[in-house]
Structures are given as C-alpha cells and as structure tokens.
Design an enzyme around this catalytic site. Structure first.
Site, mmCIF file in Angstrom:
data_model
loop_
_atom_site.group_PDB
_atom_site.id
_atom_site.type_symbol
_atom_site.label_atom_id
_atom_site.label_comp_id
_atom_site.label_asym_id
_atom_site.label_seq_id
_atom_site.Cartn_x
_atom_site.Cartn_y
_atom_site.Cartn_z
ATOM 1 N N ASP A 89 0.790 -1.228 0.000
ATOM 2 C CA ASP A 89 0.000 0.000 0.000
ATOM 3 C C ASP A 89 0.826 1.285 0.000
ATOM 4 O O ASP A 89 1.760 1.432 0.798
ATOM 5 C CB ASP A 89 -0.885 0.063 1.250
ATOM 6 C CG ASP A 89 -1.801 -1.116 1.409
ATOM 7 O OD1 ASP A 89 -1.796 -2.011 0.552
ATOM 8 O OD2 ASP A 89 -2.525 -1.150 2.416
ATOM 9 N N GLU A 113 -10.699 -1.452 3.453
ATOM 10 C CA GLU A 113 -9.389 -0.940 3.839
ATOM 11 C C GLU A 113 -9.129 0.408 3.166
ATOM 12 O O GLU A 113 -9.823 0.805 2.239
ATOM 13 C CB GLU A 113 -8.283 -1.932 3.431
ATOM 14 C CG GLU A 113 -8.354 -3.256 4.169
ATOM 15 C CD GLU A 113 -7.162 -4.159 3.897
ATOM 16 O OE1 GLU A 113 -6.597 -4.687 4.865
ATOM 17 O OE2 GLU A 113 -6.812 -4.342 2.713
#
Length: 516
Positions: free
Chosen positions: A44, A226
């Site tokens: 990420d 998320e």
C-alpha cells in the site's frame, strides 16, 4: 486472434527514458516509470504528501525480504511524480508493533505541539499493529510519528497510541484539515475492516480524537474494507458546485476478482458523510449489482489507492498499489516485488446526468515534441494490421469509429506466442483487456484473466490512451471515464503492436505511439 511477430524491417522501439536507470538483463520486468523499491516487498502507498516542491511517497515495505512481513514505512521522493529517489526506511517495525498503513500531513500551524513556531512538523498517522510483547498485543490502533526535517528522520510520539478502540481490525487512518460551518479541525477516516465500516473522528491537535460518525456497510462488501480516503472535488471544474468523494478499498470482492477500490459520492458536513451514490446497503450476499457500483478501476491490479495531501491548486492526485492480493506473493519479479500505478489526477464529471470520477494519468511522455509513429484517418479492413513500430514502454493514443464492425481494438506486447488484447465489442458496448496469453501467466491460477467495463461510444467513437511499461498495461477510456489496470509479464522481445477490426465498416480516426 492470430499470433504476431515483429514485422521484418520494423524499426526498433525507441522507448527507453533518458533518465531511466539501467536495468539488469536478468530483471526484464522492472518498470521504467512506475515506482518500485530497489529490493524486497512493497504494497500500500502511505503518507502521500507534497511539501516544498517534493512529493513524498511512503509505502508498506518489508526491509528484509520479498514476502509480506515486517511491515514498515518505506520512503521515496520525487519532484514530478515520475522520477523517484528511494530514501532510507522512514518508520521501521520493532518487536512490539508493525507499522501498517496511514497518511501524513504538514502541521503548518503546529497544532500538535510536536514542532515549533518556526519549524512545524510533518506528522505521520499510522496503524500500530501490536504484537507480543506489547500489552496491547492483538490490537490495531492509531499512532503518530513526526519529522522536523521534511521527512528525512522520524520520531514516534511518546503518547502512542492516540486512538484505540480495543479492536483487532481498526486501521488505515487518512487525515485531512477540514474548514466548514461547524468549525475547523483535523478529520480522520479509518476503517473497522471486518465490519465494512468507515469511522470518522475529529481532533484539534492530532493527539486527542473525538468520534463523529460511521458510514457503511454499503455497495461492495464481499471482503474487508481498507484504506479509505475522503475529499471534496468541484463538479466539471466549477468551484461553485462540489461533491465529496469517499474512497473505500476492498479485498477480496473486487469487480474483477480479489482486490479493488470503490468510491461513493455525496456530502460531508464535518460530522457525517451522506452518500448519494449508494446502490445497496448492508452486507451483500448477492453480487448481481456489482457493475452498478462506482469502481476506481475495472482491472485486477489497482488497490489501496489514496491521494496526496498538500498538492498545489487543489489538484487531487492518487496512486494505487499495482497488484492483487490473490497472487501478489507469487509474481515473477526476482529480488523486488510490486510496483505503484501511474499517479492519476482525479476530477468529477457529469455524464448523461450522472456524476462519475474521471482519471487522468501523469504522463511520462508529456512535452515530447512528436510521436514515434502516427496513423491518420483510414478505413480498417477486417483482420489484423500490424504496425511498423515496436514498443515495450510507451503511450498509445487511439480513436476508433467502429461503425458496422463487430469488434475493434489493439494488440500490445506481442510476440510469437504472446499478446495482450484490448478489444471493444460493439454489440454490448464493453471494453475488455485479455491477458491470458500475455506471457508469464502460469505462476498463479487466478492470474490469467479477462477484464471488462461498459464504455458507451461518444459521437460513435472510442478514445483510448494506453500506457505500457515493462510489466503493466493501464488503459484510460473516453478521456479517463473508465480505466483498466493489469500486470503482464511478457518476454522482453515481445514488443509488436497491431490494430484490428472484425467485420467491415470500421475506421481508425487517429493513432499515435509515443515513446523514447
């Protein structure tokens, strides 16, 4: 589709960027204009912030291996979002906590007290994933680190965590400064991942947080939620009319399978986000309406996308992780694993009475004086027309007028037994990217795939901008109203290009191949 080989006498590709680092012969998939860590695992994007002429990209990173683990914040900097310099690990894990995803802000007025009047801090807000021997083992809570030298060195805040819900799945804080009728303060959007909820908090000083509201579950709920993001955009570039965008990434349960990002459009009053684009509410057992939801990308490899804070002129620029949790640990890239997408400027457009996100990539070839190869208007006979140009790293701009043809499209990264096919089926109005024969596709059963998105013709035409790099294809259709991002792992020699039509009546309006 017939196989393709490089045409005899075709000029060699001239696509290597002058500033690109040399690639080892044994590293054919290393991108030229997508960020990768020099070595080891990356996922990420975190802490995206622009400060004093520098873009800072932090990211989930394993400093010790090519598999997920030892989560720390890696760090890279860039003056232009295309040429990146990797920096030392910014916030390393330790025996008590892994450093999970989050965001960073420039605390210009030193509201946190972590800097000084003449030296305000850069503050990272991240998720502490606590492990033994921490007394909070098993929890995820939000913590701070700060830098007084513009991100070069970092100090963890002594009062961590600053926000703890006693939850095992409370993570991924995205923080921004809010100015509205109700006041001015920091807002945090984080997730209760398993509950498929975005939870909002406010703070005057980044250290003391007050609950505001909860959004969700809604729309896609087939996996955990998320990496949220919440920001305001003008509609059609008009400052007098704005909407708020809530980004929610999901894994699994994406539109193409596995990881993906969805978005909601609505209003935010400083307390509550109210969606105006929700299709289904609550946890969904039936996936029949998935294609009605707002998706950031219709490919398999655009996840955890979040935006930069502090960008000049109010531009909203996002980057995503160019991979998918279904097979991220298996990609055949040697001593490094995973890349970031091209940065994309996002805007809101009204299309046939409906609001949609438009995404425009930061162009690695901007300013290049002329295309490497061009074709002007011409009829397309039924069949494949190989182009007398080769490319592994390039931008292809093409406009088709399908007319009476049943299908039109492009073939890229083609070789004797390899090809990636971008096709448009006129009858159903669907754009597809087929990577089943794109090269190395056997490393995981979920990798061979065909992605699809409905793309209405505009004035009878289909406009595509296709960005190729060593291991990726990013397709922007109708000026960024729909996108498909997929990894591909072809042989280095597979660089042939072609256009094709099925059935008569199609026209090629224009085609430019731009590379170096």
């Amino acid at each position: 589709m017939n196989s393709l080989t490089t045409a005899p006498g075709a000029p060699p590709a001239t696509t290597a960027r002058a500033a690109a680092p040399a690639r080892a012969a044994a590293d054919p998939y290393r991108p030229e204009f997508h960020f990768t860590a020099e070595r080891n695992w990356l996922n990420d994007p975190n802490g995206l912030v622009y400060l004093n002429g520098t873009y800072h990209l932090f990211y989930q990173h394993n400093p010790f291996g090519t598999e997920w683990g030892n989560m720390s914040w890696g760090h890279a900097t860039s003056p232009d979002l295309l040429h990146w310099d990797e920096q030392p690990v910014a916030i390393p894990c330790d025996e008590r906590e892994a450093i999970f995803s989050g965001s960073a802000v420039f605390d210009e007025h030193n509201t946190s007290g972590l800097g000084a009047a003449g030296n305000p801090p850069l503050v990272a807000i991240y998720t502490s994933a606590y492990s033994d021997p921490s007394p909070l083992a098993g929890r995820q809570a939000q913590s701070l680190a700060y830098s007084l030298d513009e991100g070069t060195t970092w100090t963890k805040y002594s009062g961590n965590p600053v926000l703890d819900r006693a939850s095992a799945d409370f993570r991924d804080p995205k923080v921004f400064w809010y100015d509205g009728a109700g006041g001015s303060y920091w807002v945090m959007a984080a997730v209760e991942a398993v509950e498929r909820q975005v939870v909002l908090y406010k703070s005057a000083d980044l250290t003391n947080w007050q609950y505001l509201s909860t959004f969700g579950p809604a729309n896609a709920t087939g996996g955990v939620w998320e990496c949220p993001d919440l920001f305001e955009l003008p509609v059609d570039g008009k400052p007098g009319e704005t909407m708020w965008v809530l980004i929610v990434n999901i894994n699994p349960g994406g539109i193409a399978g596995g990881s993906a990002g969805q978005y909601f459009l609505g209003a935010f009053d400083g307390v509550e986000f109210r969606s105006e684009s929700t299709v289904t509410e609550g946890l969904q057992q039936d996936g029949s309406r998935m294609r009605e939801y707002g998706w950031l990308d219709w490919g398999r490899d655009y996840y955890a996308a979040v935006s930069f804070s502090g960008v000049a002129d109010g531009r909203r620029i996002m980057i995503g992780w160019m991979n998918n949790w279904d097979y991220a640990g298996s990609t055949p890239t040697g001593g490094w694993r995973s890349a970031m997408s091209l940065p994309r400027e996002v805007s809101l457009a009204r299309l046939d009475g409906k609001m949609v996100l438009r995404q425009t990539p930061v162009d690695p070839f901007a300013g290049q004086e002329s295309p490497s190869f061009s074709l002007g208007p011409q009829a397309l006979a039924s069949g494949i027309q190989q182009l007398p140009v080769a490319a592994a790293v390039a931008r292809l701009d093409v406009v088709f007028q399908p007319g009476a043809a049943t299908r039109v499209g492009l073939v890229v990264r083609a070789g004797a037994a390899e090809r990636t096919v971008i096709s448009y089926d006129v009858a159903d109005g669907v754009l597809r990217l087929d990577r089943r024969k794109s090269g190395r596709a056997d490393f995981h059963a979920a990798f061979p795939s065909v992605e699809a998105v409905a793309v209405p013709l505009r004035d009878g035409r289909l406009r595509l901008s296709v960005h190729l790099d060593r291991c990726s294809v990013e397709v922007f259709a109708q000026d960024g109203l729909a996108t498909i991002t997929d990894l591909v792992f072809p042989a280095e020699a597979s660089t042939a290009l072609a256009v094709f039509a099925e059935g008569g009546g199609a026209h090629l309006v224009a085609l430019d191949v731009v590379g170096r």
